[in-house]
Motif scaffolding. Structure first.
Motif, PDB file in Angstrom:
ATOM      1  N   GLU A  19       0.869  -1.173   0.000  1.00 32.85           N
ATOM      2  CA  GLU A  19       0.000   0.000   0.000  1.00 32.85           C
ATOM      3  C   GLU A  19       0.909   1.227   0.000  1.00 32.85           C
ATOM      4  O   GLU A  19       1.729   1.392   0.902  1.00 32.85           O
ATOM      5  CB  GLU A  19      -0.899  -0.006   1.233  1.00 32.85           C
ATOM      6  N   TRP A  20       0.766   2.082  -1.032  1.00 29.39           N
ATOM      7  CA  TRP A  20       1.648   3.228  -1.171  1.00 29.39           C
ATOM      8  C   TRP A  20       0.886   4.526  -0.936  1.00 29.39           C
ATOM      9  O   TRP A  20      -0.288   4.645  -1.274  1.00 29.39           O
ATOM     10  CB  TRP A  20       2.266   3.277  -2.576  1.00 29.39           C
ATOM     11  N   SER A  21       1.584   5.492  -0.366  1.00 31.52           N
ATOM     12  CA  SER A  21       1.030   6.842  -0.234  1.00 31.52           C
ATOM     13  C   SER A  21       1.020   7.509  -1.610  1.00 31.52           C
ATOM     14  O   SER A  21       1.680   7.021  -2.543  1.00 31.52           O
ATOM     15  CB  SER A  21       1.903   7.663   0.720  1.00 31.52           C
ATOM     16  N   PRO A  22       0.283   8.622  -1.764  1.00 33.17           N
ATOM     17  CA  PRO A  22       0.314   9.305  -3.067  1.00 33.17           C
ATOM     18  C   PRO A  22       1.728   9.658  -3.522  1.00 33.17           C
ATOM     19  O   PRO A  22       2.075   9.480  -4.690  1.00 33.17           O
ATOM     20  CB  PRO A  22      -0.527  10.558  -2.825  1.00 33.17           C
ATOM     21  N   ALA A  23       2.570  10.156  -2.607  1.00 33.86           N
ATOM     22  CA  ALA A  23       3.936  10.535  -2.979  1.00 33.86           C
ATOM     23  C   ALA A  23       4.725   9.319  -3.443  1.00 33.86           C
ATOM     24  O   ALA A  23       5.465   9.387  -4.437  1.00 33.86           O
ATOM     25  CB  ALA A  23       4.628  11.205  -1.798  1.00 33.86           C
ATOM     26  N   GLU A  24       4.578   8.180  -2.755  1.00 35.84           N
ATOM     27  CA  GLU A  24       5.290   6.961  -3.136  1.00 35.84           C
ATOM     28  C   GLU A  24       4.762   6.404  -4.449  1.00 35.84           C
ATOM     29  O   GLU A  24       5.527   5.975  -5.316  1.00 35.84           O
ATOM     30  CB  GLU A  24       5.165   5.922  -2.018  1.00 35.84           C
ATOM     31  N   ARG A  25       3.459   6.417  -4.592  1.00 35.32           N
ATOM     32  CA  ARG A  25       2.846   5.874  -5.808  1.00 35.32           C
ATOM     33  C   ARG A  25       3.267   6.679  -7.038  1.00 35.32           C
ATOM     34  O   ARG A  25       3.491   6.111  -8.115  1.00 35.32           O
ATOM     35  CB  ARG A  25       1.326   5.872  -5.661  1.00 35.32           C
ATOM     36  N   LEU A  26       3.409   7.984  -6.895  1.00 34.66           N
ATOM     37  CA  LEU A  26       3.848   8.797  -8.018  1.00 34.66           C
ATOM     38  C   LEU A  26       5.264   8.415  -8.454  1.00 34.66           C
ATOM     39  O   LEU A  26       5.561   8.354  -9.654  1.00 34.66           O
ATOM     40  CB  LEU A  26       3.794  10.281  -7.644  1.00 34.66           C
ATOM     41  N   VAL A  27       6.138   8.142  -7.475  1.00 35.31           N
ATOM     42  CA  VAL A  27       7.499   7.726  -7.818  1.00 35.31           C
ATOM     43  C   VAL A  27       7.472   6.359  -8.506  1.00 35.31           C
ATOM     44  O   VAL A  27       8.173   6.134  -9.493  1.00 35.31           O
ATOM     45  CB  VAL A  27       8.385   7.677  -6.551  1.00 35.31           C
ATOM     46  N   GLU A  28       6.641   5.441  -7.992  1.00 36.20           N
ATOM     47  CA  GLU A  28       6.540   4.117  -8.614  1.00 36.20           C
ATOM     48  C   GLU A  28       6.027   4.243 -10.050  1.00 36.20           C
ATOM     49  O   GLU A  28       6.527   3.574 -10.962  1.00 36.20           O
ATOM     50  CB  GLU A  28       5.619   3.214  -7.802  1.00 36.20           C
ATOM     51  N   GLN A  29       5.044   5.103 -10.265  1.00 42.97           N
ATOM     52  CA  GLN A  29       4.521   5.292 -11.621  1.00 42.97           C
ATOM     53  C   GLN A  29       5.573   5.874 -12.557  1.00 42.97           C
ATOM     54  O   GLN A  29       5.636   5.505 -13.738  1.00 42.97           O
ATOM     55  CB  GLN A  29       3.298   6.205 -11.587  1.00 42.97           C
ATOM     56  N   GLN A  30       6.416   6.769 -12.039  1.00 44.44           N
ATOM     57  CA  GLN A  30       7.508   7.306 -12.851  1.00 44.44           C
ATOM     58  C   GLN A  30       8.471   6.191 -13.259  1.00 44.44           C
ATOM     59  O   GLN A  30       8.957   6.154 -14.397  1.00 44.44           O
ATOM     60  CB  GLN A  30       8.250   8.396 -12.083  1.00 44.44           C
ATOM     61  N   MET A  31       8.748   5.264 -12.330  1.00 45.21           N
ATOM     62  CA  MET A  31       9.610   4.131 -12.646  1.00 45.21           C
ATOM     63  C   MET A  31       8.970   3.257 -13.726  1.00 45.21           C
ATOM     64  O   MET A  31       9.642   2.822 -14.671  1.00 45.21           O
ATOM     65  CB  MET A  31       9.889   3.307 -11.385  1.00 45.21           C
ATOM     66  N   ILE A  32       7.676   2.991 -13.593  1.00 44.44           N
ATOM     67  CA  ILE A  32       6.968   2.187 -14.585  1.00 44.44           C
ATOM     68  C   ILE A  32       7.023   2.862 -15.955  1.00 44.44           C
ATOM     69  O   ILE A  32       7.252   2.206 -16.975  1.00 44.44           O
ATOM     70  CB  ILE A  32       5.507   1.953 -14.142  1.00 44.44           C
ATOM     71  N   ASP A  33       6.829   4.175 -15.973  1.00 45.50           N
ATOM     72  CA  ASP A  33       6.861   4.901 -17.247  1.00 45.50           C
ATOM     73  C   ASP A  33       8.230   4.777 -17.914  1.00 45.50           C
ATOM     74  O   ASP A  33       8.330   4.620 -19.137  1.00 45.50           O
ATOM     75  CB  ASP A  33       6.523   6.376 -17.024  1.00 45.50           C
ATOM     76  N   ARG A  34       9.289   4.852 -17.129  1.00 41.20           N
ATOM     77  CA  ARG A  34      10.632   4.757 -17.693  1.00 41.20           C
ATOM     78  C   ARG A  34      10.930   3.342 -18.175  1.00 41.20           C
ATOM     79  O   ARG A  34      11.565   3.154 -19.217  1.00 41.20           O
ATOM     80  CB  ARG A  34      11.666   5.197 -16.655  1.00 41.20           C
ATOM     81  N   ILE A  35      10.476   2.354 -17.430  1.00 33.97           N
ATOM     82  CA  ILE A  35      10.662   0.970 -17.852  1.00 33.97           C
ATOM     83  C   ILE A  35       9.907   0.717 -19.151  1.00 33.97           C
ATOM     84  O   ILE A  35      10.429   0.114 -20.092  1.00 33.97           O
ATOM     85  CB  ILE A  35      10.199   0.009 -16.738  1.00 33.97           C
ATOM     86  N   ARG A  36       8.666   1.183 -19.199  1.00 29.20           N
ATOM     87  CA  ARG A  36       7.856   1.012 -20.416  1.00 29.20           C
ATOM     88  C   ARG A  36       8.529   1.682 -21.609  1.00 29.20           C
ATOM     89  O   ARG A  36       8.601   1.110 -22.705  1.00 29.20           O
ATOM     90  CB  ARG A  36       6.468   1.606 -20.202  1.00 29.20           C
ATOM     91  N   ALA A  37       9.045   2.880 -21.400  1.00 29.10           N
ATOM     92  CA  ALA A  37       9.699   3.602 -22.492  1.00 29.10           C
ATOM     93  C   ALA A  37      10.921   2.838 -23.001  1.00 29.10           C
ATOM     94  O   ALA A  37      11.171   2.781 -24.211  1.00 29.10           O
ATOM     95  CB  ALA A  37      10.100   5.003 -22.031  1.00 29.10           C
TER      96      ALA A  37
END
Length: 452
Positions: A19-37
């Motif tokens: 379970e991630w906080s909004p701040a943590e989830r945003l960082v995780e989503q940034q990681m996912i975006d970079r991996i996807r790219a």
């Protein structure tokens, strides 16, 4: 019902389910975006398979160990008890890929290059860095009947691109070939069952030292006489040139030599992909998936944080879909256990949560009469592709600005009647503490300029 008579449930997440906080989830989503790219940069296309598969599919290759880990689905209502369908949540993305490729093999164009970024579920004991629910990021290249070793050589280039883009520290991609060790043990005369024991215990050397392997060899026929040779080869690591020179002096049969030749080919072509030499090493002690991988294998670690273990692993398999179709479909791929990696990066302080807002700008409402104007201003900013939030509650401006700072906005727009009369408006840089007054019509452009 009176509030004091409610049987309240203690709010807490289930162990093993992140379970991630909004701040943590945003960082995780940034990681996912970079991996996807990174995946897409190398021509991998996305697919998505259902979270639920038939148990006959999930257990086709995994056996008893898999059955212990899968989450089976049951009806949630007594009236659904007649539903006897045998379904479970998928525990990885490789088995669903095998089913997908077998089912659609007449429609797909081979070699088939796919990526998947999805949640998976495993019923294992939660512990540090291990979860029951987690996100995996997988790529695979699947061939129809054959697959060039160039695919094996390209995978490290993808790994390198991913972790350079994530910018989480120096990393090393460790590469070997399963045929080297299995061929070596076969040449020494060990039966397949004994070789499996040796490989399983050798896999523990980094975590537990050599004692488990020595004890296993002590209990096997001819184990003691082969101890020094086995220890020497499983501890062989270094630059590709150094390791290949060592292996070239060992005569251990056809399978061993095939593994050495394949490893040499992979390193030769991997260099052509421009991977930095310091990011790649040969390590014969890599042992993965005793009955799964059949050729090239990979493990990636952060140099400054070896305690995190492998952060990306995978390899080549001779036949992906043999349990579903009578057709040879070799493949090679890797998997990043993103949830495990992300949680440990947070705990180690390698990544930190930033702001808790995806919006860069907060439009304040110092006066209730300016609410309509605040909506108009926010709309103009959004029209300029600036993520914008409006503060609707009526409270003093200082409290609104504290809200903006705590949530991590970059700018706060402050519409004041005296400024608006002159067709002007103020905005504040919350990081620098500087305030600007600009023409109202110039606000979207000025905000965009500062953001860039």
């Amino acid at each position: 019902m009176c509030a004091d008579r409610i049987n309240r449930v203690t709010p807490s997440p289930i162990s093993g389910f992140p379970e991630w906080s909004p701040a943590e989830r945003l960082v995780e989503q940034q990681m996912i975006d970079r991996i996807r790219a990174s995946f897409e940069r190398f021509g991998f296309s996305p697919i998505e398979t259902p979270a639920v598969e038939r148990n006959t599919v999930l257990t086709a290759k995994g056996g008893e160990e898999t059955e212990r880990q899968i989450y089976s689905l049951t009806g949630l209502h007594p009236q659904s008890g007649g539903d006897t369908r045998d379904y479970s949540l998928h525990f990885d993305l490789t088995v669903p890929l095998a089913r997908y490729v077998a089912q659609h093999n007449n429609e797909l164009v081979f070699p088939f290059r796919r990526y998947q970024i999805q949640k998976v579920w495993r019923g294992e004991r939660p512990q540090h860095g291990r979860f029951r629910e987690f996100t995996q990021c997988d790529i695979d290249i699947v061939g129809d009947g054959k697959l060039s070793l160039l695919a094996d050589a390209e995978i490290p280039a993808v790994i390198s691109n991913v972790f350079n883009s994530l910018d989480i520290g120096d990393f090393t991609i460790r590469i070997s070939n399963r045929k080297i060790l299995t061929g070596y043990l076969d040449h020494l005369g060990f039966a397949e069952s004994d070789a499996a024991i040796i490989l399983r215990e050798a896999d523990k050397i980094e975590r537990q030292g050599t004692d488990p392997l020595l004890q296993a060899l002590d209990g096997l026929e001819n184990g003691n006489s082969a101890t020094d040779d086995i220890l020497a080869i499983v501890q062989t690591s270094g630059s590709p040139a150094e390791v290949l020179d060592i292996l070239s002096t060992i005569d251990s049969g056809e399978r061993f030599q095939q593994g050495v030749d394949e490893l040499a080919t992979v390193f030769e072509h991997a260099a052509e992909f421009g991977i930095a030499e310091e990011n790649v090493t040969a390590d014969i002690g890599i042992i993965r998936g005793l009955d799964y991988y059949t050729g090239t294998i990979y493990e990636t670690r952060l140099d400054d944080h070896p305690q995190l273990g492998s952060i990306c692993s995978g390899g080549r398999y001779d036949d992906l879909a043999s349990y579903f179709i009578r057709k040879a479909m070799p493949g090679v791929g890797i998997s990043i256990g993103l949830t495990r990696l992300f949680s440990q990066l947070l705990q180690a302080g390698i990544v930190e949560g930033g702001g808790a807002s995806v919006a860069q700008v907060l439009v304040t409402t110092p006066d209730e009469s300016l609410l309509a104007k605040a909506i108009e201003i926010a709309s103009s900013l959004r029209g300029a592709d600036v993520n914008t939030e409006i503060f609707f509650e009526q409270t003093r401006l200082g409290r609104q600005l504290r809200y903006a700072s705590r949530k991590g906005f970059k700018f706060a727009v402050i519409p004041l009647p005296e400024d608006l009369e002159r067709e002007q408006i103020k905005f504040r840089d919350l990081d620098a503490g500087e305030e600007y007054t600009v023409a109202l019509s110039d606000l979207p452009g000025e905000i965009s300029r500062h953001l860039s």
